[in-house]
Scaffold this motif. Sequence first.
Motif, PDB file in Angstrom:
ATOM      1  N   THR A  56      93.933  80.320  29.828  1.00 40.02           N
ATOM      2  CA  THR A  56      92.971  80.562  30.900  1.00 40.02           C
ATOM      3  C   THR A  56      93.500  81.576  31.903  1.00 40.02           C
ATOM      4  O   THR A  56      92.750  82.390  32.433  1.00 40.02           O
ATOM      5  CB  THR A  56      92.658  79.240  31.628  1.00 40.02           C
ATOM      6  N   THR A  99      75.849  92.351  38.603  1.00 42.16           N
ATOM      7  CA  THR A  99      75.566  90.949  38.323  1.00 42.16           C
ATOM      8  C   THR A  99      76.392  90.454  37.141  1.00 42.16           C
ATOM      9  O   THR A  99      76.959  89.354  37.174  1.00 42.16           O
ATOM     10  CB  THR A  99      74.072  90.762  38.034  1.00 42.16           C
ATOM     11  N   ALA A 100      76.494  91.300  36.103  1.00 43.28           N
ATOM     12  CA  ALA A 100      77.300  90.919  34.943  1.00 43.28           C
ATOM     13  C   ALA A 100      78.768  90.737  35.348  1.00 43.28           C
ATOM     14  O   ALA A 100      79.431  89.779  34.939  1.00 43.28           O
ATOM     15  CB  ALA A 100      77.172  91.965  33.846  1.00 43.28           C
ATOM     16  N   LEU A 102      79.879  90.056  38.352  1.00 43.28           N
ATOM     17  CA  LEU A 102      79.954  88.858  39.181  1.00 43.28           C
ATOM     18  C   LEU A 102      80.117  87.626  38.300  1.00 43.28           C
ATOM     19  O   LEU A 102      80.956  86.758  38.565  1.00 43.28           O
ATOM     20  CB  LEU A 102      78.682  88.725  40.023  1.00 43.28           C
ATOM     21  N   ALA A 103      79.316  87.571  37.218  1.00 48.17           N
ATOM     22  CA  ALA A 103      79.388  86.429  36.311  1.00 48.17           C
ATOM     23  C   ALA A 103      80.766  86.351  35.657  1.00 48.17           C
ATOM     24  O   ALA A 103      81.378  85.284  35.588  1.00 48.17           O
ATOM     25  CB  ALA A 103      78.291  86.527  35.256  1.00 48.17           C
ATOM     26  N   THR A 106      83.428  85.315  38.308  1.00 46.89           N
ATOM     27  CA  THR A 106      83.291  83.909  38.698  1.00 46.89           C
ATOM     28  C   THR A 106      83.800  83.012  37.582  1.00 46.89           C
ATOM     29  O   THR A 106      84.470  82.005  37.839  1.00 46.89           O
ATOM     30  CB  THR A 106      81.823  83.574  38.986  1.00 46.89           C
ATOM     31  N   ALA A 107      83.466  83.375  36.343  1.00 50.53           N
ATOM     32  CA  ALA A 107      83.923  82.592  35.196  1.00 50.53           C
ATOM     33  C   ALA A 107      85.442  82.516  35.185  1.00 50.53           C
ATOM     34  O   ALA A 107      86.028  81.431  35.076  1.00 50.53           O
ATOM     35  CB  ALA A 107      83.404  83.203  33.905  1.00 50.53           C
ATOM     36  N   ALA A 108      86.093  83.669  35.319  1.00 47.19           N
ATOM     37  CA  ALA A 108      87.559  83.712  35.270  1.00 47.19           C
ATOM     38  C   ALA A 108      88.164  82.933  36.430  1.00 47.19           C
ATOM     39  O   ALA A 108      89.076  82.124  36.245  1.00 47.19           O
ATOM     40  CB  ALA A 108      88.034  85.156  35.303  1.00 47.19           C
ATOM     41  N   SER A 110      86.905  80.536  38.354  1.00 49.57           N
ATOM     42  CA  SER A 110      86.724  79.089  38.413  1.00 49.57           C
ATOM     43  C   SER A 110      87.395  78.389  37.240  1.00 49.57           C
ATOM     44  O   SER A 110      87.857  77.257  37.385  1.00 49.57           O
ATOM     45  CB  SER A 110      85.251  78.738  38.489  1.00 49.57           C
ATOM     46  N   ALA A 111      87.483  79.059  36.088  1.00 51.82           N
ATOM     47  CA  ALA A 111      88.242  78.466  34.986  1.00 51.82           C
ATOM     48  C   ALA A 111      89.704  78.335  35.393  1.00 51.82           C
ATOM     49  O   ALA A 111      90.332  77.294  35.172  1.00 51.82           O
ATOM     50  CB  ALA A 111      88.105  79.316  33.728  1.00 51.82           C
ATOM     51  N   ALA A 114      90.081  75.492  37.790  1.00 48.72           N
ATOM     52  CA  ALA A 114      90.069  74.184  37.132  1.00 48.72           C
ATOM     53  C   ALA A 114      91.452  73.842  36.594  1.00 48.72           C
ATOM     54  O   ALA A 114      91.916  72.708  36.698  1.00 48.72           O
ATOM     55  CB  ALA A 114      89.036  74.170  36.004  1.00 48.72           C
ATOM     56  N   ILE A 115      92.116  74.846  36.014  1.00 48.31           N
ATOM     57  CA  ILE A 115      93.448  74.617  35.456  1.00 48.31           C
ATOM     58  C   ILE A 115      94.474  74.403  36.574  1.00 48.31           C
ATOM     59  O   ILE A 115      95.338  73.524  36.489  1.00 48.31           O
ATOM     60  CB  ILE A 115      93.866  75.811  34.564  1.00 48.31           C
ATOM     61  N   VAL A 153      84.262  87.566  44.580  1.00 52.16           N
ATOM     62  CA  VAL A 153      82.991  86.962  44.169  1.00 52.16           C
ATOM     63  C   VAL A 153      82.005  86.964  45.331  1.00 52.16           C
ATOM     64  O   VAL A 153      80.841  87.375  45.185  1.00 52.16           O
ATOM     65  CB  VAL A 153      83.212  85.519  43.657  1.00 52.16           C
ATOM     66  N   PHE A 156      80.742  90.396  45.936  1.00 47.38           N
ATOM     67  CA  PHE A 156      79.765  90.809  44.928  1.00 47.38           C
ATOM     68  C   PHE A 156      78.370  90.282  45.252  1.00 47.38           C
ATOM     69  O   PHE A 156      77.368  90.980  45.049  1.00 47.38           O
ATOM     70  CB  PHE A 156      80.178  90.317  43.534  1.00 47.38           C
ATOM     71  N   VAL A 157      78.316  89.036  45.754  1.00 44.55           N
ATOM     72  CA  VAL A 157      77.018  88.480  46.146  1.00 44.55           C
ATOM     73  C   VAL A 157      76.403  89.344  47.241  1.00 44.55           C
ATOM     74  O   VAL A 157      75.217  89.693  47.202  1.00 44.55           O
ATOM     75  CB  VAL A 157      77.158  87.008  46.608  1.00 44.55           C
TER      76      VAL A 157
ATOM     77  N   THR B  99      71.501  85.266  42.974  1.00 48.71           N
ATOM     78  CA  THR B  99      72.883  85.688  42.763  1.00 48.71           C
ATOM     79  C   THR B  99      73.848  84.568  43.136  1.00 48.71           C
ATOM     80  O   THR B  99      74.822  84.310  42.415  1.00 48.71           O
ATOM     81  CB  THR B  99      73.177  86.950  43.589  1.00 48.71           C
ATOM     82  N   THR B 106      77.890  79.822  36.943  1.00 52.96           N
ATOM     83  CA  THR B 106      78.971  80.380  36.139  1.00 52.96           C
ATOM     84  C   THR B 106      80.274  79.662  36.438  1.00 52.96           C
ATOM     85  O   THR B 106      81.053  79.368  35.520  1.00 52.96           O
ATOM     86  CB  THR B 106      79.137  81.881  36.423  1.00 52.96           C
ATOM     87  N   SER B 110      82.136  77.694  33.416  1.00 48.03           N
ATOM     88  CA  SER B 110      83.399  78.181  32.875  1.00 48.03           C
ATOM     89  C   SER B 110      84.551  77.253  33.222  1.00 48.03           C
ATOM     90  O   SER B 110      85.496  77.135  32.440  1.00 48.03           O
ATOM     91  CB  SER B 110      83.668  79.599  33.343  1.00 48.03           C
ATOM     92  N   ALA B 111      84.461  76.561  34.368  1.00 49.55           N
ATOM     93  CA  ALA B 111      85.490  75.564  34.658  1.00 49.55           C
ATOM     94  C   ALA B 111      85.425  74.447  33.619  1.00 49.55           C
ATOM     95  O   ALA B 111      86.452  74.016  33.085  1.00 49.55           O
ATOM     96  CB  ALA B 111      85.298  74.996  36.060  1.00 49.55           C
ATOM     97  N   ALA B 114      86.876  75.662  30.388  1.00 53.05           N
ATOM     98  CA  ALA B 114      88.340  75.680  30.387  1.00 53.05           C
ATOM     99  C   ALA B 114      88.891  74.297  30.062  1.00 53.05           C
ATOM    100  O   ALA B 114      89.856  74.159  29.313  1.00 53.05           O
ATOM    101  CB  ALA B 114      88.859  76.150  31.749  1.00 53.05           C
ATOM    102  N   VAL B 157      71.217  86.628  34.826  1.00 53.45           N
ATOM    103  CA  VAL B 157      71.538  88.057  34.885  1.00 53.45           C
ATOM    104  C   VAL B 157      70.266  88.871  34.639  1.00 53.45           C
ATOM    105  O   VAL B 157      69.976  89.840  35.347  1.00 53.45           O
ATOM    106  CB  VAL B 157      72.639  88.410  33.863  1.00 53.45           C
TER     107      VAL B 157
END
Lengths: 170, 170
Positions: A56, A99-100, A102-103, A106-108, A110-111, A114-115, A153, A156-157, B99, B106, B110-111, B114, B157
């Motif tokens: 992750t 927007t892409a 941002l997604a 955010t994915a990276a 928040s993943a 979580a870790i 993030v 970006f919003v 947004t 997201t 994604s969390a 993970a 998106v």
Amino acid sequence: MLKWSEQGVSILDFILRLLAFVGTLGSAIAMGTTNETLPFFTQSIRFRAEYDDLPTFTFFVVANAIVSAYLILSLPFSIFHIVRSSAQKTRILLVFFDTAMLALLTAAASAAAAIVYLAHKGNAKVNWFAICQQFNSFCERTSGSLIGSFSAVALFVLITLLSGLALSRR
Amino acid sequence: MLKWSEQGVSILDFILRLLAFVGTLGSAIAMGTTNETLPFFTQSIRFRAEYDDLPTFTFFVVANAIVSAYLILSLPFSIFHIVRSSAQKTRILLVFFDTAMLALLTAAASAAAAIVYLAHKGNAKVNWFAICQQFNSFCERTSGSLIGSFSAVALFVLITLLSGLALSRR
């Protein structure tokens, strides 16, 4: 809010992109250079932690690098919008890619969060141990590198909102 | 692409919102009802897994519930845009909230991904075990519930792109 000049919106857009770039690049570098070796060792247990021990975190570094590269590439467009406030198609293009990105970011972020949470707290119910008890500075570094990403993030919003504003001014 | 009628764009927006609502609601329900009790037990080890054993999954359920509630609330606005294609301020409002919701969804998806990855593969370097070897159906259910969320992210998106398009048509 709708009274702002189009040029002012474009200049703010440029500044926000620059800030987001600094945030993502800083995050990528902070996470990518993280490693810790404990000052003692045994043969049975490993006392060295690197960011790429956890897939992750690798994803986090890659995503932040991609987004910061995208932000640099989007700066010329942003300057173009300052000069030519009436440009439409490039703005729509930027809204889509923003927007892409941002997604992705955010994915990276928040993943990784979580870790990091798991590393700090562990989870007794499924027998995952809190590794932060051993790897203190590793954990602090990885936690800190999340800040830049989450700031980006939020930026970006705002950038997407500004693009919406600019598009509506026609 | 720019030749579409404004009304067509608004109708497509409505349909996409409806689809995203189904996706997020499905995800929330699928994850929220996940639990598995293994058909044997000992006194020392726990053989029951529920989604809220992992805080990330709780966040996933909450975020999906929030986003699906938002989507339902945004449908009247979407209908309003079909009737009055020239509406501007409500569109900008929706771009902003869309947004923000995209970012929230997201983050949750994604969390959770993970953690699901960790549950499937484990991580030998930090001694986190793959719990999916015991909790098969629990893992399948949680993995499956990610699909709805990630589809909704892709739809968001598109929705943002459509809003940008609609705003630029004036």
